[in-house]
Design a protein around this motif. Structure first.
Motif, PDB file in Angstrom:
ATOM      1  N   MET A   1       0.855  -1.200   0.000  1.00 55.40           N
ATOM      2  CA  MET A   1       0.000   0.000   0.000  1.00 55.40           C
ATOM      3  C   MET A   1       0.888   1.247   0.000  1.00 55.40           C
ATOM      4  SD  MET A   1      -3.113   0.934   2.566  1.00 55.40           S
ATOM      5  CE  MET A   1      -3.976  -0.557   2.048  1.00 55.40           C
ATOM      6  N   ASN A   2       0.560   2.203  -0.839  1.00 57.03           N
ATOM      7  CA  ASN A   2       1.376   3.408  -1.008  1.00 57.03           C
ATOM      8  C   ASN A   2       1.125   4.385   0.143  1.00 57.03           C
ATOM      9  OD1 ASN A   2       2.318   6.009  -1.943  1.00 57.03           O
ATOM     10  ND2 ASN A   2       2.480   5.082  -3.970  1.00 57.03           N
ATOM     11  N   LEU A   3       2.225   4.745   0.861  1.00 57.49           N
ATOM     12  CA  LEU A   3       2.077   5.650   1.998  1.00 57.49           C
ATOM     13  C   LEU A   3       1.576   7.020   1.560  1.00 57.49           C
ATOM     14  CD1 LEU A   3       2.556   5.922   5.073  1.00 57.49           C
ATOM     15  CD2 LEU A   3       4.830   6.783   4.537  1.00 57.49           C
ATOM     16  N   ARG A   4       1.994   7.464   0.384  1.00 58.09           N
ATOM     17  CA  ARG A   4       1.539   8.763  -0.109  1.00 58.09           C
ATOM     18  C   ARG A   4       0.024   8.771  -0.302  1.00 58.09           C
ATOM     19  NH1 ARG A   4       4.575  11.039  -5.265  1.00 58.09           N
ATOM     20  NH2 ARG A   4       6.257  10.933  -3.733  1.00 58.09           N
ATOM     21  N   PHE A   5      -0.530   7.635  -0.690  1.00 56.54           N
ATOM     22  CA  PHE A   5      -1.977   7.567  -0.875  1.00 56.54           C
ATOM     23  C   PHE A   5      -2.687   7.682   0.477  1.00 56.54           C
ATOM     24  CE2 PHE A   5      -2.071   5.101  -5.168  1.00 56.54           C
ATOM     25  CZ  PHE A   5      -1.247   6.069  -5.714  1.00 56.54           C
ATOM     26  N   LEU A   6      -2.101   7.084   1.506  1.00 60.82           N
ATOM     27  CA  LEU A   6      -2.683   7.210   2.849  1.00 60.82           C
ATOM     28  C   LEU A   6      -2.625   8.659   3.327  1.00 60.82           C
ATOM     29  CD1 LEU A   6      -1.350   4.061   4.750  1.00 60.82           C
ATOM     30  CD2 LEU A   6      -3.655   4.447   3.858  1.00 60.82           C
ATOM     31  N   GLU A   7      -1.508   9.327   3.090  1.00 69.26           N
ATOM     32  CA  GLU A   7      -1.397  10.740   3.468  1.00 69.26           C
ATOM     33  C   GLU A   7      -2.436  11.577   2.727  1.00 69.26           C
ATOM     34  OE1 GLU A   7       2.659  11.512   2.545  1.00 69.26           O
ATOM     35  OE2 GLU A   7       3.418  10.766   4.475  1.00 69.26           O
ATOM     36  N   HIS A  26       0.317  20.056  -3.220  1.00 63.46           N
ATOM     37  CA  HIS A  26       0.978  20.569  -4.424  1.00 63.46           C
ATOM     38  C   HIS A  26       0.849  19.591  -5.592  1.00 63.46           C
ATOM     39  CE1 HIS A  26       2.669  23.675  -1.856  1.00 63.46           C
ATOM     40  NE2 HIS A  26       3.158  22.737  -1.064  1.00 63.46           N
ATOM     41  N   THR A  27      -0.371  19.115  -5.794  1.00 65.69           N
ATOM     42  CA  THR A  27      -0.652  18.221  -6.905  1.00 65.69           C
ATOM     43  C   THR A  27      -1.991  18.617  -7.518  1.00 65.69           C
ATOM     44  OG1 THR A  27      -0.742  15.895  -7.580  1.00 65.69           O
ATOM     45  CG2 THR A  27      -1.774  16.459  -5.469  1.00 65.69           C
ATOM     46  N   THR A  28      -2.503  17.805  -8.413  1.00 66.34           N
ATOM     47  CA  THR A  28      -3.759  18.120  -9.079  1.00 66.34           C
ATOM     48  C   THR A  28      -4.925  17.411  -8.406  1.00 66.34           C
ATOM     49  OG1 THR A  28      -3.577  16.277 -10.632  1.00 66.34           O
ATOM     50  CG2 THR A  28      -2.516  18.372 -11.255  1.00 66.34           C
ATOM     51  N   GLN A  29      -6.105  17.933  -8.642  1.00 63.88           N
ATOM     52  CA  GLN A  29      -7.293  17.293  -8.093  1.00 63.88           C
ATOM     53  C   GLN A  29      -7.489  15.910  -8.710  1.00 63.88           C
ATOM     54  OE1 GLN A  29     -10.708  19.804  -7.927  1.00 63.88           O
ATOM     55  NE2 GLN A  29     -12.160  18.129  -7.616  1.00 63.88           N
ATOM     56  N   ALA A  30      -7.133  15.780  -9.977  1.00 62.64           N
ATOM     57  CA  ALA A  30      -7.252  14.475 -10.638  1.00 62.64           C
ATOM     58  C   ALA A  30      -6.344  13.442  -9.972  1.00 62.64           C
ATOM     59  CB  ALA A  30      -6.904  14.610 -12.120  1.00 62.64           C
ATOM     60  N   ALA A  31      -5.129  13.877  -9.590  1.00 65.42           N
ATOM     61  CA  ALA A  31      -4.210  12.954  -8.925  1.00 65.42           C
ATOM     62  C   ALA A  31      -4.757  12.520  -7.569  1.00 65.42           C
ATOM     63  CB  ALA A  31      -2.848  13.612  -8.754  1.00 65.42           C
ATOM     64  N   VAL A  32      -5.347  13.469  -6.831  1.00 68.40           N
ATOM     65  CA  VAL A  32      -5.958  13.132  -5.541  1.00 68.40           C
ATOM     66  C   VAL A  32      -7.097  12.150  -5.735  1.00 68.40           C
ATOM     67  CG1 VAL A  32      -7.294  14.061  -3.614  1.00 68.40           C
ATOM     68  CG2 VAL A  32      -5.240  15.259  -4.390  1.00 68.40           C
ATOM     69  N   SER A  33      -7.956  12.408  -6.708  1.00 65.23           N
ATOM     70  CA  SER A  33      -9.093  11.510  -6.975  1.00 65.23           C
ATOM     71  C   SER A  33      -8.603  10.115  -7.337  1.00 65.23           C
ATOM     72  CB  SER A  33      -9.948  12.076  -8.110  1.00 65.23           C
ATOM     73  OG  SER A  33     -10.504  13.319  -7.743  1.00 65.23           O
ATOM     74  N   ASN A  34      -7.532  10.040  -8.129  1.00 62.42           N
ATOM     75  CA  ASN A  34      -7.000   8.748  -8.536  1.00 62.42           C
ATOM     76  C   ASN A  34      -6.437   7.980  -7.345  1.00 62.42           C
ATOM     77  OD1 ASN A  34      -6.017   6.837 -10.691  1.00 62.42           O
ATOM     78  ND2 ASN A  34      -4.053   7.417  -9.763  1.00 62.42           N
ATOM     79  N   ARG A  35      -5.749   8.698  -6.432  1.00 55.65           N
ATOM     80  CA  ARG A  35      -5.192   8.031  -5.255  1.00 55.65           C
ATOM     81  C   ARG A  35      -6.301   7.472  -4.365  1.00 55.65           C
ATOM     82  NH1 ARG A  35      -0.690  12.644  -3.537  1.00 55.65           N
ATOM     83  NH2 ARG A  35       0.483  12.608  -5.504  1.00 55.65           N
ATOM     84  N   ARG A  41     -10.307   0.843  -4.066  1.00 55.42           N
ATOM     85  CA  ARG A  41     -10.271  -0.435  -4.782  1.00 55.42           C
ATOM     86  C   ARG A  41      -9.439  -1.462  -4.025  1.00 55.42           C
ATOM     87  NH1 ARG A  41      -8.816   1.539  -9.127  1.00 55.42           N
ATOM     88  NH2 ARG A  41      -6.570   1.137  -9.067  1.00 55.42           N
ATOM     89  N   ASP A  42      -8.280  -1.035  -3.494  1.00 62.42           N
ATOM     90  CA  ASP A  42      -7.427  -1.967  -2.751  1.00 62.42           C
ATOM     91  C   ASP A  42      -8.093  -2.453  -1.469  1.00 62.42           C
ATOM     92  OD1 ASP A  42      -5.510  -1.645  -4.681  1.00 62.42           O
ATOM     93  OD2 ASP A  42      -4.221  -0.314  -3.503  1.00 62.42           O
ATOM     94  N   LEU A  43      -8.811  -1.546  -0.793  1.00 59.71           N
ATOM     95  CA  LEU A  43      -9.450  -1.901   0.481  1.00 59.71           C
ATOM     96  C   LEU A  43     -10.805  -2.580   0.290  1.00 59.71           C
ATOM     97  CD1 LEU A  43      -8.654   1.346   2.511  1.00 59.71           C
ATOM     98  CD2 LEU A  43      -7.543  -0.881   2.747  1.00 59.71           C
ATOM     99  N   GLY A  44     -11.403  -2.383  -0.857  1.00 58.47           N
ATOM    100  CA  GLY A  44     -12.705  -2.977  -1.123  1.00 58.47           C
ATOM    101  C   GLY A  44     -13.843  -2.282  -0.408  1.00 58.47           C
ATOM    102  N   VAL A  45     -13.642  -1.010  -0.043  1.00 60.10           N
ATOM    103  CA  VAL A  45     -14.700  -0.233   0.633  1.00 60.10           C
ATOM    104  C   VAL A  45     -14.754   1.159   0.025  1.00 60.10           C
ATOM    105  CG1 VAL A  45     -14.471  -1.489   2.816  1.00 60.10           C
ATOM    106  CG2 VAL A  45     -13.146   0.601   2.445  1.00 60.10           C
TER     107      VAL A  45
END
Length: 304
Positions: A1-7, A26-35, A41-45
């Motif tokens: 699991m990607n720590l950046r995604f948890l942050e 300091h990223t895009t809204q699309a990147a946040v939505s994708n994370r 999807r990984d957690l299934g919830v």
């Protein structure tokens, strides 16, 4: 699991906004939505309920939030411990009060410079009331103030306390000591800013002996430098921690006076909000506690 995604998940949960989280990271809204979508999807919830105005955690998201906070905290502590201070990078906004400036703040800044050379600092000196508000609003990362500060995710570390002593100018004409409060109201009482803990303490002392606020002249200021200047110029008397005025005491410009009334000690806290992935406020708060303890030991034992 990607720590950046948890942050990212923690920031969206805190700010309740994908766009605000993107700006903070300091990223895009699309990147946040994708994370977030990848996490779900990984957690299934489903972690969030989304509508046009706001983002809300689902019950499953609430459960995941607590676990994510713990994982990110442990990972951050591990990174900090595994490396040395020079690897810690970023900035910190510190709000503090005049009393700390006159006591040991220069030592804290010097130690920060040596231990964390890649951490920059924005420093503001203000009243404890204003610093507490700024900390709750998120415009200050660390407050060193008369606390504690109550608020979500705010941690308080009690770091030091100072006894207060009454002082007057060396040549100020006062009745024989020990003095009563009724003797002091012949001259103005120089006090911390209106609404502060020591200001309220003085009002309580006056009320205890039947002196109404309009029967005493209380000159409030948020500047200890101003208070000391007025004290030395014989404008009035004041009660302050001895360390704040030690230079003027040693020079003979002011003297301690014995008064049959004392305000309670001033208690200071390092207060900071837990920020996902940012260990700097907690690290500096711990450093402040160490320096405050060393300062207390040095002032209690005196010079060798």
């Amino acid at each position: 699991m990607n720590l950046r995604f948890l942050e990212t998940f923690l920031w969206v949960a805190k700010l309740r906004s994908f766009s605000s989280a993107a700006e903070k990271l300091h990223t895009t809204q699309a990147a946040v939505s994708n994370r977030i979508a990848t996490l779900e999807r990984d957690l299934g919830v489903r972690l969030f309920e989304r509508d046009l105005r706001t983002v809300r955690l689902t019950p499953q998201g609430q459960d995941a939030l607590r676990r994510a906070e713990e994982i990110v905290r442990l990972a951050t502590e591990f990174r900090d411990l595994a490396g040395d201070g020079s690897r810690l990078r970023g900035s910190i906004a510190i709000g503090t009060v005049d009393t700390i400036v006159y006591a040991w703040l220069p030592r804290l800044i010097e130690q920060m410079k040596n231990r964390y050379p890649n951490v920059s600092m924005d420093l503001a000196v203000d009243t404890s009331l204003n610093i507490a508000r700024q900390l709750q609003e998120g415009t200050v990362d660390l407050g060193i103030l008369m606390g504690p500060v109550i608020g979500p995710d705010i941690h308080n570390l009690e770091i030091c306390s100072f006894d207060c002593v009454w002082f007057a100018a060396a040549g100020l004409d006062l009745p024989a000591e020990p003095l009563e409060l009724s003797d002091l109201v012949r001259v103005p009482i120089l006090a911390y800013s209106r609404g502060s803990q020591p200001h309220h303490a003085i009002l309580r002392l006056l009320a205890r002996v039947g002196i109404q606020p309009d029967e005493a002249r209380i000159y409030n200021t948020n500047s200890i430098a101003t208070m000391i200047r007025l004290l030395c110029d014989r404008v009035g008397v004041t009660t302050l921690p001895r360390c704040v005025v030690q230079e003027h005491l040693d020079a003979g410009r002011i003297r301690e006076i014995e008064v049959n009334a004392a305000i309670p000690p001033l208690h200071f806290h390092a207060a900071y909000a837990e920020r996902p992935g940012n260990p700097i406020p907690a690290a500096i708060a711990g450093m402040a506690a160490e320096i405050a303890a060393d300062f207390r030991a040095a002032t209690e034992t005196g010079p060798a």
